[in-house]
Write a protein that holds these residues in place. Structure first.
Motif, PDB file in Angstrom:
ATOM      1  N   ALA A  99       0.832  -1.200   0.000  1.00 11.46           N
ATOM      2  CA  ALA A  99       0.000   0.000   0.000  1.00 11.46           C
ATOM      3  C   ALA A  99       0.868   1.252   0.000  1.00 11.46           C
ATOM      4  CB  ALA A  99      -0.926  -0.013   1.215  1.00 11.46           C
ATOM      5  N   GLU A 100       2.023   1.166   0.627  1.00 15.97           N
ATOM      6  CA  GLU A 100       2.946   2.302   0.633  1.00 15.97           C
ATOM      7  C   GLU A 100       3.449   2.596  -0.774  1.00 15.97           C
ATOM      8  OE1 GLU A 100       2.369   0.831   4.551  1.00 15.97           O
ATOM      9  OE2 GLU A 100       3.097  -0.253   2.787  1.00 15.97           O
ATOM     10  N   ALA A 105       2.862   6.159  -5.715  1.00 18.46           N
ATOM     11  CA  ALA A 105       2.454   6.340  -7.111  1.00 18.46           C
ATOM     12  C   ALA A 105       1.383   7.417  -7.223  1.00 18.46           C
ATOM     13  CB  ALA A 105       1.955   5.017  -7.688  1.00 18.46           C
ATOM     14  N   VAL A 106       0.439   7.403  -6.293  1.00 15.32           N
ATOM     15  CA  VAL A 106      -0.615   8.418  -6.301  1.00 15.32           C
ATOM     16  C   VAL A 106      -0.023   9.796  -6.086  1.00 15.32           C
ATOM     17  CG1 VAL A 106      -2.669   9.263  -5.097  1.00 15.32           C
ATOM     18  CG2 VAL A 106      -2.428   6.818  -5.570  1.00 15.32           C
ATOM     19  N   SER A 149       4.026 -10.416  -3.369  1.00 13.95           N
ATOM     20  CA  SER A 149       3.773  -9.420  -2.319  1.00 13.95           C
ATOM     21  C   SER A 149       2.514  -8.626  -2.617  1.00 13.95           C
ATOM     22  CB  SER A 149       4.973  -8.479  -2.191  1.00 13.95           C
ATOM     23  OG  SER A 149       6.113  -9.167  -1.733  1.00 13.95           O
ATOM     24  N   ALA A 150       2.331  -8.242  -3.879  1.00 11.92           N
ATOM     25  CA  ALA A 150       1.134  -7.487  -4.244  1.00 11.92           C
ATOM     26  C   ALA A 150      -0.120  -8.308  -3.978  1.00 11.92           C
ATOM     27  CB  ALA A 150       1.195  -7.077  -5.707  1.00 11.92           C
ATOM     28  N   LEU A 151      -0.079  -9.579  -4.308  1.00  2.66           N
ATOM     29  CA  LEU A 151      -1.242 -10.437  -4.064  1.00  2.66           C
ATOM     30  C   LEU A 151      -1.526 -10.538  -2.566  1.00  2.66           C
ATOM     31  CD1 LEU A 151      -3.416 -12.306  -5.197  1.00  2.66           C
ATOM     32  CD2 LEU A 151      -1.758 -14.182  -5.095  1.00  2.66           C
ATOM     33  N   CYS A 158      -5.659  -1.848  -2.690  1.00  7.76           N
ATOM     34  CA  CYS A 158      -6.914  -1.334  -3.262  1.00  7.76           C
ATOM     35  C   CYS A 158      -7.531  -0.245  -2.393  1.00  7.76           C
ATOM     36  CB  CYS A 158      -7.913  -2.472  -3.457  1.00  7.76           C
ATOM     37  SG  CYS A 158      -7.500  -3.597  -4.806  1.00  7.76           S
ATOM     38  N   ALA A 159      -7.250  -0.265  -1.110  1.00  8.45           N
ATOM     39  CA  ALA A 159      -7.820   0.724  -0.192  1.00  8.45           C
ATOM     40  C   ALA A 159      -6.999   2.010  -0.125  1.00  8.45           C
ATOM     41  CB  ALA A 159      -7.939   0.116   1.205  1.00  8.45           C
ATOM     42  N   THR A 160      -5.944   2.113  -0.925  1.00  6.25           N
ATOM     43  CA  THR A 160      -5.082   3.296  -0.900  1.00  6.25           C
ATOM     44  C   THR A 160      -5.861   4.539  -1.339  1.00  6.25           C
ATOM     45  OG1 THR A 160      -3.145   1.945  -1.429  1.00  6.25           O
ATOM     46  CG2 THR A 160      -2.976   4.318  -1.826  1.00  6.25           C
ATOM     47  N   PRO A 161      -5.906   5.571  -0.534  1.00  9.66           N
ATOM     48  CA  PRO A 161      -6.616   6.798  -0.920  1.00  9.66           C
ATOM     49  C   PRO A 161      -6.050   7.392  -2.209  1.00  9.66           C
ATOM     50  CG  PRO A 161      -6.132   6.820   1.424  1.00  9.66           C
ATOM     51  CD  PRO A 161      -5.384   5.655   0.849  1.00  9.66           C
TER      52      PRO A 161
END
Length: 252
Positions: A99-100, A105-106, A149-151, A158-161
């Protein structure tokens, strides 16, 4: 102003195409077919920074509703900013493990105060206006899910603001779960379980779930299984396939 971002965020059904060749005339022709988006591959494709710019120009020259996305080379503010400055409607960011990573990326794709993108929209400023808030509202950020790791962290990713969606790289994902090669039938069952888990995680978080596929029937199947957007094959694969098919007919 193109409404692709709002359509993707609403999880409408979208179909795209993948471009790896630095060939603006063929990219323009593909964009004229009617796909919702065309992705220019800046990671594994044969496209330089100039090639990405020319590809985006070609997509816009097709004068339809198709938008150009870029799969950037890395989760780094420089290629992300360059793709958006060149006029991309969004970026697909590879090798997101946590998530970090997704949050970075965002931030790289958004202007302050919500991000760290340096102001210099260049060509993008002619398309969506120079106001940072307008750019943030009309461009999308998509995180690739393609590693073990992504899985493992897909729900948190997916919950990343600010993240608009995720995008499955099936070849690397297959290898990540133990496949000897992309599409290895020995891991078909856990692969399908992973595909289902990713779609469910995106749905629970209210973000778009996308996936790369080899052909139209596969794309249609994934859309029926909970994915909201799917990409069909690529220019180089179709060039090879059609050339081989015609040769086979001629030679019997």
């Amino acid at each position: 102003m193109n409404n692709f971002a709002s359509r993707l965020r609403a999880r409408e059904s979208l179909v795209g195409y993948w471009v790896v060749l630095d060939s603006p005339p063929s990219t323009e022709r593909i964009a004229s077919v009617g796909y919702d988006y065309v992705v220019l591959d800046g990671q594994h494709g044969l496209l330089s920074t100039r090639g990405i710019l020319d590809g985006l120009l070609a997509i816009d020259a097709a004068a339809g509703s198709t938008v150009g996305l870029v799969r950037v080379e890395a989760n780094n503010a420089t290629p992300i900013g360059r793709a958006l400055d060149a006029g991309a409607t969004g970026v697909i960011v590879p090798l997101i493990d946590t998530a970090e990573d997704a949050a970075y990326a965002v931030r790289a794709a958004k202007y302050p105060p919500s991000g760290i993108r340096s102001f210099g929209p260049t060509r993008a400023g002619q398309r969506i206006g120079p106001v940072p808030a307008e750019s943030d509202a009309t461009t999308v950020v998509l995180a690739m899910i393609e590693t073990a790791s992504a899985l493992a962290n897909v729900e948190a990713i997916c919950a990343t603001p600010g993240l608009d969606g995720i995008y499955v790289g099936p070849s690397d994902l297959c290898l990540a779960i133990g496949g000897k090669f992309p599409g290895d039938p020995d891991v078909a069952e856990p692969f399908e379980a992973a595909i289902k888990r990713i779609a469910q995680a995106a749905a629970a978080a209210g973000v778009a779930a996308g996936i790369h596929t080899n052909d139209g029937p596969s794309a249609k199947r994934r859309l029926s299984e909970g994915y909201s957007y799917a990409t069909v094959s690529s220019d180089i694969d179709h060039l090879h396939q059609v050339a081989a098919d015609h040769l086979g007919v001629v030679r019997g």
